[in-house]
Design a protein around this motif. Sequence first.
Motif, PDB file in Angstrom:
ATOM      1  N   SER A  75       0.846  -1.192   0.000  1.00 43.82           N
ATOM      2  CA  SER A  75       0.000   0.000   0.000  1.00 43.82           C
ATOM      3  C   SER A  75       0.885   1.247   0.000  1.00 43.82           C
ATOM      4  O   SER A  75       2.101   1.176   0.258  1.00 43.82           O
ATOM      5  CB  SER A  75      -0.887   0.006   1.249  1.00 43.82           C
ATOM      6  OG  SER A  75      -0.102   0.237   2.415  1.00 43.82           O
ATOM      7  N   GLY A  76       0.280   2.382  -0.272  1.00 42.48           N
ATOM      8  CA  GLY A  76       1.045   3.625  -0.281  1.00 42.48           C
ATOM      9  C   GLY A  76       1.694   3.907   1.058  1.00 42.48           C
ATOM     10  O   GLY A  76       2.847   4.346   1.119  1.00 42.48           O
ATOM     11  N   GLY A  77       0.974   3.644   2.150  1.00 47.64           N
ATOM     12  CA  GLY A  77       1.535   3.883   3.469  1.00 47.64           C
ATOM     13  C   GLY A  77       2.681   2.943   3.794  1.00 47.64           C
ATOM     14  O   GLY A  77       3.677   3.337   4.396  1.00 47.64           O
ATOM     15  N   GLN A  78       2.533   1.677   3.382  1.00 44.82           N
ATOM     16  CA  GLN A  78       3.622   0.723   3.605  1.00 44.82           C
ATOM     17  C   GLN A  78       4.866   1.125   2.823  1.00 44.82           C
ATOM     18  O   GLN A  78       5.978   1.062   3.330  1.00 44.82           O
ATOM     19  CB  GLN A  78       3.172  -0.683   3.197  1.00 44.82           C
ATOM     20  CG  GLN A  78       2.162  -1.312   4.138  1.00 44.82           C
ATOM     21  CD  GLN A  78       1.609  -2.613   3.607  1.00 44.82           C
ATOM     22  OE1 GLN A  78       1.414  -2.775   2.393  1.00 44.82           O
ATOM     23  NE2 GLN A  78       1.343  -3.554   4.501  1.00 44.82           N
ATOM     24  N   ARG A  79       4.679   1.539   1.575  1.00 46.82           N
ATOM     25  CA  ARG A  79       5.829   1.982   0.774  1.00 46.82           C
ATOM     26  C   ARG A  79       6.512   3.174   1.417  1.00 46.82           C
ATOM     27  O   ARG A  79       7.745   3.278   1.420  1.00 46.82           O
ATOM     28  CB  ARG A  79       5.386   2.331  -0.657  1.00 46.82           C
ATOM     29  CG  ARG A  79       5.266   1.144  -1.573  1.00 46.82           C
ATOM     30  CD  ARG A  79       5.243   1.559  -3.037  1.00 46.82           C
ATOM     31  NE  ARG A  79       4.086   2.371  -3.362  1.00 46.82           N
ATOM     32  CZ  ARG A  79       2.923   1.891  -3.781  1.00 46.82           C
ATOM     33  NH1 ARG A  79       2.758   0.586  -3.917  1.00 46.82           N
ATOM     34  NH2 ARG A  79       1.927   2.688  -4.076  1.00 46.82           N
ATOM     35  N   GLN A  80       5.724   4.091   1.960  1.00 49.11           N
ATOM     36  CA  GLN A  80       6.311   5.267   2.582  1.00 49.11           C
ATOM     37  C   GLN A  80       7.195   4.867   3.760  1.00 49.11           C
ATOM     38  O   GLN A  80       8.305   5.385   3.925  1.00 49.11           O
ATOM     39  CB  GLN A  80       5.207   6.218   3.048  1.00 49.11           C
ATOM     40  CG  GLN A  80       5.686   7.650   3.267  1.00 49.11           C
ATOM     41  CD  GLN A  80       4.598   8.652   3.014  1.00 49.11           C
ATOM     42  OE1 GLN A  80       3.421   8.350   3.095  1.00 49.11           O
ATOM     43  NE2 GLN A  80       4.978   9.884   2.729  1.00 49.11           N
ATOM     44  N   ARG A  81       6.736   3.908   4.556  1.00 47.12           N
ATOM     45  CA  ARG A  81       7.547   3.453   5.685  1.00 47.12           C
ATOM     46  C   ARG A  81       8.801   2.727   5.215  1.00 47.12           C
ATOM     47  O   ARG A  81       9.861   2.838   5.844  1.00 47.12           O
ATOM     48  CB  ARG A  81       6.712   2.561   6.606  1.00 47.12           C
ATOM     49  CG  ARG A  81       5.694   3.355   7.433  1.00 47.12           C
ATOM     50  CD  ARG A  81       5.011   2.495   8.461  1.00 47.12           C
ATOM     51  NE  ARG A  81       4.008   1.627   7.855  1.00 47.12           N
ATOM     52  CZ  ARG A  81       3.755   0.385   8.239  1.00 47.12           C
ATOM     53  NH1 ARG A  81       4.469  -0.172   9.213  1.00 47.12           N
ATOM     54  NH2 ARG A  81       2.803  -0.325   7.661  1.00 47.12           N
ATOM     55  N   VAL A  82       8.709   2.009   4.102  1.00 54.46           N
ATOM     56  CA  VAL A  82       9.890   1.334   3.551  1.00 54.46           C
ATOM     57  C   VAL A  82      10.937   2.347   3.110  1.00 54.46           C
ATOM     58  O   VAL A  82      12.135   2.183   3.378  1.00 54.46           O
ATOM     59  CB  VAL A  82       9.480   0.426   2.371  1.00 54.46           C
ATOM     60  CG1 VAL A  82      10.711  -0.047   1.592  1.00 54.46           C
ATOM     61  CG2 VAL A  82       8.695  -0.775   2.881  1.00 54.46           C
ATOM     62  N   PHE A  83      10.511   3.417   2.467  1.00 59.27           N
ATOM     63  CA  PHE A  83      11.483   4.401   1.995  1.00 59.27           C
ATOM     64  C   PHE A  83      12.068   5.222   3.143  1.00 59.27           C
ATOM     65  O   PHE A  83      13.211   5.675   3.058  1.00 59.27           O
ATOM     66  CB  PHE A  83      10.850   5.297   0.936  1.00 59.27           C
ATOM     67  CG  PHE A  83      10.807   4.650  -0.418  1.00 59.27           C
ATOM     68  CD1 PHE A  83      11.908   4.671  -1.257  1.00 59.27           C
ATOM     69  CD2 PHE A  83       9.673   3.976  -0.846  1.00 59.27           C
ATOM     70  CE1 PHE A  83      11.885   4.050  -2.489  1.00 59.27           C
ATOM     71  CE2 PHE A  83       9.634   3.355  -2.080  1.00 59.27           C
ATOM     72  CZ  PHE A  83      10.748   3.389  -2.911  1.00 59.27           C
ATOM     73  N   ILE A  84      11.311   5.395   4.211  1.00 54.34           N
ATOM     74  CA  ILE A  84      11.898   6.004   5.407  1.00 54.34           C
ATOM     75  C   ILE A  84      12.938   5.059   6.000  1.00 54.34           C
ATOM     76  O   ILE A  84      14.027   5.488   6.416  1.00 54.34           O
ATOM     77  CB  ILE A  84      10.802   6.351   6.433  1.00 54.34           C
ATOM     78  CG1 ILE A  84       9.913   7.474   5.894  1.00 54.34           C
ATOM     79  CG2 ILE A  84      11.429   6.774   7.766  1.00 54.34           C
ATOM     80  CD1 ILE A  84       8.689   7.755   6.751  1.00 54.34           C
ATOM     81  N   ALA A  85      12.622   3.744   6.015  1.00 53.60           N
ATOM     82  CA  ALA A  85      13.595   2.757   6.505  1.00 53.60           C
ATOM     83  C   ALA A  85      14.863   2.788   5.661  1.00 53.60           C
ATOM     84  O   ALA A  85      15.978   2.643   6.189  1.00 53.60           O
ATOM     85  CB  ALA A  85      12.978   1.363   6.493  1.00 53.60           C
ATOM     86  N   ARG A  86      14.731   2.964   4.351  1.00 52.18           N
ATOM     87  CA  ARG A  86      15.918   3.054   3.492  1.00 52.18           C
ATOM     88  C   ARG A  86      16.809   4.220   3.903  1.00 52.18           C
ATOM     89  O   ARG A  86      18.038   4.090   3.933  1.00 52.18           O
ATOM     90  CB  ARG A  86      15.499   3.214   2.024  1.00 52.18           C
ATOM     91  CG  ARG A  86      16.668   3.217   1.060  1.00 52.18           C
ATOM     92  CD  ARG A  86      16.230   3.327  -0.382  1.00 52.18           C
ATOM     93  NE  ARG A  86      15.743   4.657  -0.715  1.00 52.18           N
ATOM     94  CZ  ARG A  86      15.348   5.029  -1.930  1.00 52.18           C
ATOM     95  NH1 ARG A  86      15.329   4.135  -2.919  1.00 52.18           N
ATOM     96  NH2 ARG A  86      14.927   6.255  -2.166  1.00 52.18           N
ATOM     97  N   THR A  87      16.199   5.329   4.247  1.00 57.26           N
ATOM     98  CA  THR A  87      16.977   6.488   4.677  1.00 57.26           C
ATOM     99  C   THR A  87      17.605   6.244   6.048  1.00 57.26           C
ATOM    100  O   THR A  87      18.738   6.668   6.302  1.00 57.26           O
ATOM    101  CB  THR A  87      16.093   7.744   4.707  1.00 57.26           C
ATOM    102  OG1 THR A  87      15.513   7.930   3.414  1.00 57.26           O
ATOM    103  CG2 THR A  87      16.906   8.978   5.060  1.00 57.26           C
TER     104      THR A  87
END
Length: 257
Positions: free
Chosen positions: A138-150
């Motif tokens: 989902s969009g929210g899950q992707r957002q958390r993944v990209f924060i994790a990448r940072t």
Amino acid sequence: MRIETEAVAQKYSSVPILHDISFTADAGEVVALLGPNGSGKSTLIKTIADILPPASGKVLIDGVDASAIDPIDRAKLIGYVPQYFHYTPFTTVLDTVLIGRRPYMSWSVTDEDLAAVDKSLAAMHVTDLAGRFVNELSGGQRQRVFIARTLAQQPAFYLFDEPTSSLDLRHQLETVSTMQRIVHEENSCMIIALHDLNLALRYTDKVVMLKCGRIHACGTPEEVLTEDAVRDVYGVCAEVVENSHGKFILSYAPSDV
């Protein structure tokens, strides 16, 4: 560590967007950029990240012009999370977060890289998604993944452009509180563009309020987020109330709307 903007101006083509922006963000601080749509928050984040070179003025990192820092060294210093993500379909969450380690990697992935990835996945509560493809989320899950990448990048400075925009209420609170804890524990720094005034009031140390591309006010959340400032910048009425959980801003349309 400190990021400082000195009289930064920015424009798109011949259209001025930012005017004379000067403020500092120090180690251990969470700094919120607030303002209505079109006030220049995203443009300022991109300028600080050196995605957009300033039209005039300077962005300094510990007194050094950011544009003069080697790109790899700058990538170790600054982690950027944009509003909108570009990703490759059928890439796993694990591989996506591992990209955050690219500034440190040479020929192979080290145990240190994997440990940083595991820690970042856990911090954003996405460990259970590690084997999933990013395009399946989902969009929210992707957002958390990209924060994790940072987070895996382990920068000194985090630049987040509305990182809670796709998150539900619980994950908004969890994400901003997690980042506040990380910044304070690691003595790093975060500059975060937000729309939610209550998140800024509760979880940030400094607020830079923008109006029409200029700084309207800068200071602690309590100093900046006043009823008068909310009315002047956003054009709405507001009350600052307090209960056992802290201070909150209640906003409502003015009587002439």
